[in-house]
Scaffold this motif. Structure first.
Motif, short mmCIF file in Angstrom:
data_model
loop_
_atom_site.label_atom_id
_atom_site.label_comp_id
_atom_site.label_asym_id
_atom_site.label_seq_id
_atom_site.Cartn_x
_atom_site.Cartn_y
_atom_site.Cartn_z
N PRO A 1 0.89 -1.22 -0.03
CA PRO A 1 0.16 -0.12 -0.07
C PRO A 1 0.71 1.38 0.00
CG PRO A 1 -0.17 -1.06 2.11
CD PRO A 1 0.73 -1.85 1.47
N VAL A 2 1.91 1.26 -1.04
CA VAL A 2 2.55 2.52 -1.06
C VAL A 2 2.00 3.59 -1.37
CG1 VAL A 2 4.62 3.65 -1.94
CG2 VAL A 2 4.87 1.26 -1.27
N GLY A 3 1.09 3.44 -2.34
CA GLY A 3 0.21 4.57 -2.98
C GLY A 3 -0.66 5.05 -1.95
N ARG A 4 -1.48 4.27 -1.11
CA ARG A 4 -2.05 4.56 -0.10
C ARG A 4 -1.48 5.65 1.14
NH1 ARG A 4 -5.45 -0.03 2.94
NH2 ARG A 4 -3.36 -0.38 3.83
N VAL A 5 -0.34 5.09 1.13
CA VAL A 5 0.67 5.89 2.24
C VAL A 5 0.82 7.26 1.89
CG1 VAL A 5 2.86 6.09 3.65
CG2 VAL A 5 1.67 3.96 3.30
N VAL A 6 1.34 7.47 0.59
CA VAL A 6 1.48 8.63 -0.07
C VAL A 6 0.39 9.48 0.04
CG1 VAL A 6 2.57 9.91 -2.06
CG2 VAL A 6 3.51 8.01 -1.26
N GLY A 7 -0.77 8.93 -0.55
CA GLY A 7 -2.02 9.76 -0.57
C GLY A 7 -2.61 10.13 0.64
N THR A 8 -2.51 9.28 1.60
CA THR A 8 -2.90 9.73 3.00
C THR A 8 -2.26 10.84 3.55
OG1 THR A 8 -3.68 7.60 3.20
CG2 THR A 8 -3.55 8.79 5.37
N PHE A 9 -0.70 10.70 3.48
CA PHE A 9 0.17 11.79 3.79
C PHE A 9 -0.20 13.01 3.04
CE2 PHE A 9 3.96 14.15 3.03
CZ PHE A 9 4.49 14.52 4.42
N MET A 10 -0.40 13.19 1.81
CA MET A 10 -0.43 14.49 1.02
C MET A 10 -1.96 15.06 1.49
SD MET A 10 2.02 15.07 -0.45
CE MET A 10 1.34 16.49 -1.60
N THR A 11 -2.93 14.25 1.56
CA THR A 11 -4.26 14.44 2.07
C THR A 11 -4.30 15.31 3.49
OG1 THR A 11 -5.17 12.86 0.81
CG2 THR A 11 -6.70 13.78 2.61
N ALA B 1 -1.36 16.48 4.90
CA ALA B 1 -0.74 17.79 4.71
C ALA B 1 -1.17 18.86 4.15
CB ALA B 1 0.70 17.21 3.92
N THR B 2 -2.01 18.70 3.14
CA THR B 2 -2.62 19.79 2.40
C THR B 2 -4.04 19.96 2.53
OG1 THR B 2 -3.16 18.12 0.62
CG2 THR B 2 -1.09 19.39 0.44
N GLY B 3 -4.68 18.93 3.50
CA GLY B 3 -6.24 19.15 3.84
C GLY B 3 -7.12 18.89 2.37
N VAL B 4 -6.64 18.68 1.11
CA VAL B 4 -7.39 18.32 0.31
C VAL B 4 -7.21 16.80 -0.05
CG1 VAL B 4 -7.54 18.89 -2.27
CG2 VAL B 4 -6.87 20.61 -0.67
N ALA B 5 -8.40 15.99 -0.32
CA ALA B 5 -8.64 14.86 -0.75
C ALA B 5 -8.64 14.66 -1.99
CB ALA B 5 -9.79 14.27 0.34
N PHE B 6 -7.59 14.26 -2.88
CA PHE B 6 -7.72 14.27 -4.07
C PHE B 6 -7.82 12.85 -4.58
CE2 PHE B 6 -4.90 14.62 -7.99
CZ PHE B 6 -5.91 14.83 -8.85
N GLY B 7 -9.06 12.44 -5.05
CA GLY B 7 -9.42 11.12 -5.51
C GLY B 7 -9.61 10.24 -4.18
N PRO B 8 -10.38 9.02 -4.46
CA PRO B 8 -10.58 8.24 -3.53
C PRO B 8 -9.62 7.82 -2.79
CG PRO B 8 -11.32 7.40 -5.69
CD PRO B 8 -10.29 8.58 -5.79
N ALA B 9 -9.66 8.20 -1.30
CA ALA B 9 -8.75 7.86 -0.38
C ALA B 9 -7.53 8.59 -0.50
CB ALA B 9 -8.55 6.29 0.12
N GLY B 10 -7.40 9.71 -1.38
CA GLY B 10 -6.28 10.43 -1.60
C GLY B 10 -5.53 9.68 -2.77
N SER B 11 -5.92 8.60 -3.28
CA SER B 11 -5.10 8.23 -4.18
C SER B 11 -4.69 8.94 -5.40
CB SER B 11 -6.11 6.80 -5.00
OG SER B 11 -7.03 7.29 -5.55
N GLY B 12 -5.53 9.95 -5.84
CA GLY B 12 -5.15 11.17 -6.75
C GLY B 12 -3.97 11.67 -6.66
N TRP B 13 -3.39 11.88 -5.37
CA TRP B 13 -1.98 12.52 -5.47
C TRP B 13 -0.89 11.25 -5.63
CZ3 TRP B 13 -1.54 17.41 -4.20
CH2 TRP B 13 -2.47 18.01 -3.61
N TRP B 14 -1.05 10.16 -5.34
CA TRP B 14 -0.09 9.15 -5.76
C TRP B 14 -0.14 9.17 -7.14
CZ3 TRP B 14 4.02 6.65 -4.85
CH2 TRP B 14 4.16 5.52 -5.61
#
Length: 342
Positions: free
Chosen positions: A155-165, A167-180
């Protein structure tokens, strides 16, 4: 107590006889084994065979999972006795999971792509006209392939997406996966351009590489919309496997291009047409136009008298006028003609 070879051991058996090491020919030395670069396909026919083999392998592990009636028909043919065996086989081809033959083949192809990219890096670093370490792009590309392989199983992508969400307060994509997806797309796109543009024969490599990245984009989009619009769960793993195969083929094509460069087999680029510019007249033609026909002066004219008589006092002046420029000679000729007319 001293034990000999023929003396029985404490366990009741005889001591094992000393084993002599196996003998090898000198060609078995590791230094004499073929390098990885020599095993890569360089002929177009072998490269096409590799591409077809990869495509057939992907289709063989993906198609049964996407076609549900396949194992239903197999279960009916096998009967109730082998129902559990058929179910276990169906789990191996599960299209909705990366823990299947499709997922395993994807990881294997990504490892092949990473290895070939490293081989290309080792060859490109010896290019004489290289500058700013452009060969390092292939090392970065290999590292990104390894990271992509890791993200498919962990779940590397989920870790990165959760951290970016967070850190920025923006949930980009489902569970922050858009950041990854955004970070991965930016890195892969930039490094791919960095690696492919300096190639002499880059069109085929760019085409295969772009196709693989597009397939990965389809996989990310399918995973994104699967929870929203009911997309088939097997589309994302299938597109991921297809993208991995296309990227492996792209690396084989790039290696073939670089090997052809090293061997001097790559075609030279056609010279660019130059724009028509005004060219100066040839030296001979310019001299013909400047040197007009001369007429010998009359012996009774003033010109002859003015230029024919010299004395010792004019030696310095004559010495200065011996090497006249072309413009000065033309001016003197024109003055001489005007004097004759007068």
């Amino acid at each position: 107590m001293v034990w000999s070879r023929d003396t029985a051991s404490p366990s009741g058996g005889r001591a094992a006889a000393a084993r002599t090491p196996a003998e090898y020919d000198p060609v078995a030395l590791p230094e004499r084994q073929p390098a990885v670069a020599t095993l890569l396909p360089t002929h177009l026919g072998r490269l096409a065979a590799w591409a077809v083999g990869i495509a057939v392998a992907i289709a063989a592990v993906v198609a049964p999972g996407l076609h549900a009636p396949t194992f239903s028909a197999l279960g009916r043919a096998a009967g109730p006795r082998f129902a559990r065996t058929v179910a276990a086989a169906a789990a191996c081809f599960d299209a909705s999971s990366m823990l299947s033959l499709a997922g395993w083949l994807s990881q294997a192809l990504l490892m092949v792509a990473a290895a070939v990219a490293l081989v290309v890096r080792f060859m490109r670093r010896h290019r004489r006209d290289d500058f700013a370490g452009r060969y390092r792009a292939w090392g970065w590309l290999a590292g990104l392939f390894v990271a992509a392989s890791c993200s498919a199983q962990t779940p590397v992508g989920r870790v990165v997406g959760t951290f970016m969400t967070e850190a920025t307060g923006v949930a980009f994509g489902p569970a922050g996966s858009g950041w990854w997806v955004a970070i991965a797309a930016t890195l892969l796109g930039g490094v791919s351009l960095w690696a492919v543009l300096p190639l002499h024969e880059r069109a085929a490599t760019a085409l295969w590489l772009a196709s693989g990245l597009m397939a990965w984009g389809v996989s990310a989009a399918a995973a994104w919309f699967s929870a929203l619009q009911g997309v088939h769960p097997g589309v994302a793993p299938a597109a991921w496997a297809a993208g991995s195969g296309l990227l492996a083929i792209a690396m084989l094509v790039a290696a073939r291009s670089v090997i052809r460069e090293v061997r001097g087999e790559a075609k030279a680029a056609a010279p660019k047409p130059q724009a028509a510019t005004a060219r100066p007249l040839p030296i001979k033609q310019a001299a013909d136009q400047d040197d007009e026909p001369q007429e010998s002066p009359d012996w009774g004219s003033d010109t002859c008298e003015a230029t024919g008589y010299t004395d010792g006092s004019d030696a310095d002046e004559d010495r200065d006028t011996r090497h006249l420029s072309k413009a000065e000679r033309k001016r003197l000729k024109k003055l001489a003609r005007m004097n004759r007319v007068a």
